[in-house]
Design a protein around this motif. Structure first.
Motif, PDB file in Angstrom:
ATOM      1  N   GLY A 145      49.123  35.319  43.097  1.00 52.30           N
ATOM      2  CA  GLY A 145      49.500  35.177  41.696  1.00 52.30           C
ATOM      3  C   GLY A 145      48.889  36.225  40.787  1.00 52.30           C
ATOM      4  O   GLY A 145      48.523  35.921  39.649  1.00 52.30           O
ATOM      5  N   LEU A 146      48.779  37.450  41.269  1.00 53.24           N
ATOM      6  CA  LEU A 146      48.181  38.534  40.496  1.00 53.24           C
ATOM      7  C   LEU A 146      49.252  39.515  40.044  1.00 53.24           C
ATOM      8  O   LEU A 146      50.181  39.818  40.793  1.00 53.24           O
ATOM      9  N   GLU A 147      49.117  40.010  38.821  1.00 53.00           N
ATOM     10  CA  GLU A 147      50.043  41.037  38.341  1.00 53.00           C
ATOM     11  C   GLU A 147      49.684  42.384  38.940  1.00 53.00           C
ATOM     12  O   GLU A 147      50.554  43.180  39.271  1.00 53.00           O
ATOM     13  N   SER A 148      48.395  42.662  39.075  1.00 58.36           N
ATOM     14  CA  SER A 148      47.929  43.905  39.697  1.00 58.36           C
ATOM     15  C   SER A 148      46.534  43.648  40.238  1.00 58.36           C
ATOM     16  O   SER A 148      45.926  42.601  39.979  1.00 58.36           O
ATOM     17  N   ALA A 149      46.014  44.623  41.004  1.00 59.58           N
ATOM     18  CA  ALA A 149      44.668  44.482  41.568  1.00 59.58           C
ATOM     19  C   ALA A 149      43.606  44.403  40.474  1.00 59.58           C
ATOM     20  O   ALA A 149      42.503  43.913  40.714  1.00 59.58           O
ATOM     21  N   ARG A 150      43.928  44.866  39.266  1.00 56.74           N
ATOM     22  CA  ARG A 150      42.979  44.771  38.153  1.00 56.74           C
ATOM     23  C   ARG A 150      42.703  43.321  37.761  1.00 56.74           C
ATOM     24  O   ARG A 150      41.727  43.033  37.065  1.00 56.74           O
ATOM     25  N   ASP A 151      43.584  42.397  38.183  1.00 59.79           N
ATOM     26  CA  ASP A 151      43.411  40.988  37.834  1.00 59.79           C
ATOM     27  C   ASP A 151      42.533  40.234  38.827  1.00 59.79           C
ATOM     28  O   ASP A 151      42.342  39.021  38.679  1.00 59.79           O
ATOM     29  N   LEU A 152      42.013  40.909  39.838  1.00 62.74           N
ATOM     30  CA  LEU A 152      41.099  40.263  40.778  1.00 62.74           C
ATOM     31  C   LEU A 152      39.852  39.784  40.030  1.00 62.74           C
ATOM     32  O   LEU A 152      39.415  40.432  39.082  1.00 62.74           O
ATOM     33  N   PRO A 153      39.261  38.672  40.446  1.00 58.89           N
ATOM     34  CA  PRO A 153      38.067  38.170  39.751  1.00 58.89           C
ATOM     35  C   PRO A 153      36.905  39.140  39.888  1.00 58.89           C
ATOM     36  O   PRO A 153      36.747  39.805  40.911  1.00 58.89           O
ATOM     37  N   GLY A 154      36.080  39.211  38.834  1.00 60.43           N
ATOM     38  CA  GLY A 154      34.911  40.074  38.841  1.00 60.43           C
ATOM     39  C   GLY A 154      33.712  39.379  39.450  1.00 60.43           C
ATOM     40  O   GLY A 154      33.779  38.212  39.858  1.00 60.43           O
ATOM     41  N   LEU A 155      32.575  40.077  39.498  1.00 60.35           N
ATOM     42  CA  LEU A 155      31.366  39.527  40.108  1.00 60.35           C
ATOM     43  C   LEU A 155      30.919  38.242  39.427  1.00 60.35           C
ATOM     44  O   LEU A 155      30.528  37.278  40.081  1.00 60.35           O
ATOM     45  N   THR A 156      30.995  38.217  38.089  1.00 61.80           N
ATOM     46  CA  THR A 156      30.554  37.025  37.357  1.00 61.80           C
ATOM     47  C   THR A 156      31.394  35.811  37.740  1.00 61.80           C
ATOM     48  O   THR A 156      30.862  34.718  37.990  1.00 61.80           O
ATOM     49  N   GLU A 157      32.721  36.016  37.822  1.00 66.22           N
ATOM     50  CA  GLU A 157      33.612  34.906  38.183  1.00 66.22           C
ATOM     51  C   GLU A 157      33.391  34.454  39.618  1.00 66.22           C
ATOM     52  O   GLU A 157      33.403  33.255  39.909  1.00 66.22           O
ATOM     53  N   LEU A 158      33.167  35.409  40.527  1.00 63.73           N
ATOM     54  CA  LEU A 158      32.936  35.055  41.931  1.00 63.73           C
ATOM     55  C   LEU A 158      31.628  34.291  42.097  1.00 63.73           C
ATOM     56  O   LEU A 158      31.560  33.318  42.858  1.00 63.73           O
ATOM     57  N   ARG A 159      30.591  34.708  41.372  1.00 65.34           N
ATOM     58  CA  ARG A 159      29.313  33.989  41.455  1.00 65.34           C
ATOM     59  C   ARG A 159      29.447  32.590  40.860  1.00 65.34           C
ATOM     60  O   ARG A 159      28.901  31.622  41.392  1.00 65.34           O
ATOM     61  N   ALA A 160      30.178  32.473  39.745  1.00 66.22           N
ATOM     62  CA  ALA A 160      30.374  31.167  39.107  1.00 66.22           C
ATOM     63  C   ALA A 160      31.123  30.205  40.033  1.00 66.22           C
ATOM     64  O   ALA A 160      30.895  28.998  39.999  1.00 66.22           O
ATOM     65  N   ALA A 161      31.996  30.760  40.865  1.00 68.26           N
ATOM     66  CA  ALA A 161      32.762  29.926  41.805  1.00 68.26           C
ATOM     67  C   ALA A 161      31.967  29.634  43.074  1.00 68.26           C
ATOM     68  O   ALA A 161      32.453  28.936  43.964  1.00 68.26           O
ATOM     69  N   GLY A 162      30.744  30.185  43.166  1.00 68.80           N
ATOM     70  CA  GLY A 162      29.909  29.944  44.332  1.00 68.80           C
ATOM     71  C   GLY A 162      30.283  30.786  45.538  1.00 68.80           C
ATOM     72  O   GLY A 162      29.884  30.473  46.661  1.00 68.80           O
TER      73      GLY A 162
END
Length: 199
Positions: A145-162
């Protein structure tokens, strides 16, 4: 006309694809903008996927389709890490993938990702040996469900998701280093073999 073409299309279509099918003088970009407004808040929407557009179920209703869309396909840990490196560092060569992972990438790992159509070969680098690069495909973007690779989650989001440790990674390393490639495909030959011989 644009609505009808998108409805019948098996894959996302770009404005250039649409223009090639429409009568002269039509503006597919304007039609797409109007259609996206019309379908906003409806059960289906027109989503941008890479350079193309396609009808998709509204994100808030995706749970209704869950039983129809779930596909069991196990990826090895090596394949998941390789896919993540390609997605975040593309275009990336096999040697660069191995440098980030800290272990050799087996032929079978990349072949599996290519066969799934989540990864494709990009342009060759203008460096000695002209090594091939790898990039993610629109099929990968569509699946997540991404428009482009720029929409991949960043480090902060990945850490928040565990999904990452809270401490910063070692300098120059995007993923933890494993002692060995555990996908067990080292002896598998496949369509990407010729790319590995010139690196």
């Amino acid at each position: 006309m644009v609505e009808a073409i998108l409805f019948a299309a098996a894959a996302p279509l770009s404005t250039r694809d649409l223009a090639a099918r429409l009568p002269a003088g039509c503006d597919p970009a304007e039609a797409l903008a109007a259609l996206r407004r019309r379908y906003d808040g409806r059960g289906v929407t027109i989503e941008r996927i890479g350079d193309g557009y396609a009808f998709r179920t509204a994100p808030d209703l995706s749970f209704l389709m869950q039983s129809e869309t779930i596909e069991q396909r196990r990826l090895s840990r090596a394949a998941v890490e390789t896919l993540a490196i390609i997605a975040y560092h593309q275009p990336v060569t096999r040697a660069e993938i191995e440098e980030i992972r800290g272990v050799a990438v087996s032929r079978g790992t990349l072949d599996q990702l290519i066969e799934m159509e989540w990864v494709r070969m990009g342009r060759r680098r203008m460096t000695p040996g002209r090594p091939a690069t790898f990039v993610v495909t629109e099929t990968f973007l569509d699946h997540f469900g991404l428009e482009s690779a720029r929409d991949l989650p960043g480090l902060t989001e990945l850490r928040a998701a565990g999904l990452l440790e809270s401490r910063p990674p070692t300098e120059g390393m995007a993923l933890p280093v494993l002692p060995e490639d555990d996908d067990g495909d080292d002896a598998v030959d496949g369509p990407a073999d010729d790319l590995f011989e010139d690196e």
